[in-house]
Design an enzyme around this catalytic site. Structure first.
Site, PDB file in Angstrom:
ATOM      1  CG  ASP A  18      62.074 -29.145   3.133  1.00 53.80           C
ATOM      2  OD1 ASP A  18      62.521 -30.042   2.403  1.00 53.80           O
ATOM      3  OD2 ASP A  18      62.698 -28.100   3.395  1.00 53.80           O
ATOM      4  CE1 TYR A  47      68.755 -30.313   0.699  1.00 51.73           C
ATOM      5  CE2 TYR A  47      69.161 -32.598   0.118  1.00 51.73           C
ATOM      6  CZ  TYR A  47      68.501 -31.662   0.882  1.00 51.73           C
ATOM      7  OH  TYR A  47      67.581 -32.056   1.821  1.00 51.73           O
ATOM      8  CE1 TYR A  82      68.835 -28.236   3.700  1.00 53.97           C
ATOM      9  CE2 TYR A  82      68.477 -25.895   3.309  1.00 53.97           C
ATOM     10  CZ  TYR A  82      68.064 -27.206   3.179  1.00 53.97           C
ATOM     11  OH  TYR A  82      66.899 -27.500   2.529  1.00 53.97           O
ATOM     12  CG  HIS A 100      60.004 -32.304  -1.363  1.00 54.39           C
ATOM     13  ND1 HIS A 100      60.211 -33.130  -0.278  1.00 54.39           N
ATOM     14  CD2 HIS A 100      60.347 -31.054  -0.949  1.00 54.39           C
ATOM     15  CE1 HIS A 100      60.663 -32.407   0.745  1.00 54.39           C
ATOM     16  NE2 HIS A 100      60.754 -31.153   0.360  1.00 54.39           N
TER      17      HIS A 100
END
Length: 272
Positions: free
Chosen positions: A86, A135, A216, A251
């Protein structure tokens, strides 16, 4: 920076993603340390017991890679094996680009290498592809998603993310970002216990989510800061685990299918 470590031998550096901690690697730490490696798993900047500066600009790829280089230096070694998932994988790709001489080989569990597109910033690209509810787009406004997490509760949010097995882009509608249905509570998967959830929730309640979300929020900043690496190739040996198909897994594959993942990691790094 807080790290968990076990074993002696060549260093294997494990990098977690969102919303996780060093703890996601607990099964890999035990497995690789028993096979003659020194397993090192940090809480990345903004997570767990590692410092969490508040500013978005403190979470650029250069800051996070700088943390990792300082960690590698502190271990007294020139090179490490890297295993990442990730956001950890995204940071690991940057480490391979910026400092390839420090990475002996990289096992990537998710997120392929995404070459920089000089024509469009990444958040705008994702917004065009998936819309405002995607997201990553939903995470951009400081404080907004944090307020929704506080309203729902840390443990419930973590449970919904970790147990999610829906294929396709992850969308967080504004009216119910985490898709929580009081009449249909999510149950934990077999590979993640109530004790595991409690450990995660305690750490995120302690540190908050802002640091983790700032990764992010710094994506466009990373794009601006990496113009010099446009079209640069990764030359480090890499095993991308999704080329090795893990059937019927979600995931968080390093937790769900730990023994298979441990074997894939070992089978690759033992070649070097």
């Amino acid at each position: 920076m807080h790290i968990a470590e076990k074993g002696e031998g060549p260093v294997v550096l494990f990098l977690h993603g969102f919303p996780e901690l060093w703890y996601t690697w607990r099964r890999q730490i035990l497995a690789l340390s028993s096979l003659g490696y020194r397993a090192i798993a940090p809480d990345l900047r903004g997570y767990g017991d590692t410092e969490a500066p508040s500013s978005i600009s403190s979470y650029s790829c250069h800051h996070i890679v700088g943390d990792l280089v300082a960690l590698i230096n502190s271990l007294g070694v020139e090179q490490v094996f890297v295993v990442a998932h990730d956001w950890g994988a995204i940071i690991a790709w940057y480490l391979c680009l910026f400092c390839p001489e420090r990475v002996k080989a990289f096992v990537c569990l998710s997120v392929p290498f995404l070459p920089r597109n000089p024509n469009i910033k990444p958040v705008e690209s994702m917004r065009a592809l998936f819309g405002d509810d995607y997201y990553i787009c939903r995470f951009q406004e400081p404080g907004k998603i944090e307020a929704q997490i506080a309203q729902v509760g840390t443990a419930e949010v973590l449970k919904n993310i970790l147990a999610n097995r829906k294929p396709g882009p992850s969308c967080f509608p504004e009216e119910n970002a985490f898709g929580i249905d009081p009449e249909n509570r999510v149950t934990l998967p077999s590979w993640f216990s109530e004790q595991d959830l409690s450990f995660y929730a305690t750490k995120f309640n302690q540190t908050g989510f802002t640091g983790a979300l700032n990764y992010y929020r710094a994506m466009n900043l990373n794009w601006e800061m990496t113009a010099a690496w446009t079209e640069v190739q990764v030359k480090v040996p890499v095993k991308f685990i999704e080329i090795v198909v893990i059937e019927d897994a979600g995931h968080f594959i390093n937790q769900e299918r730990a023994e298979e993942i441990n074997a894939h990691i070992y089978d690759f790094i033992k070649k070097f």
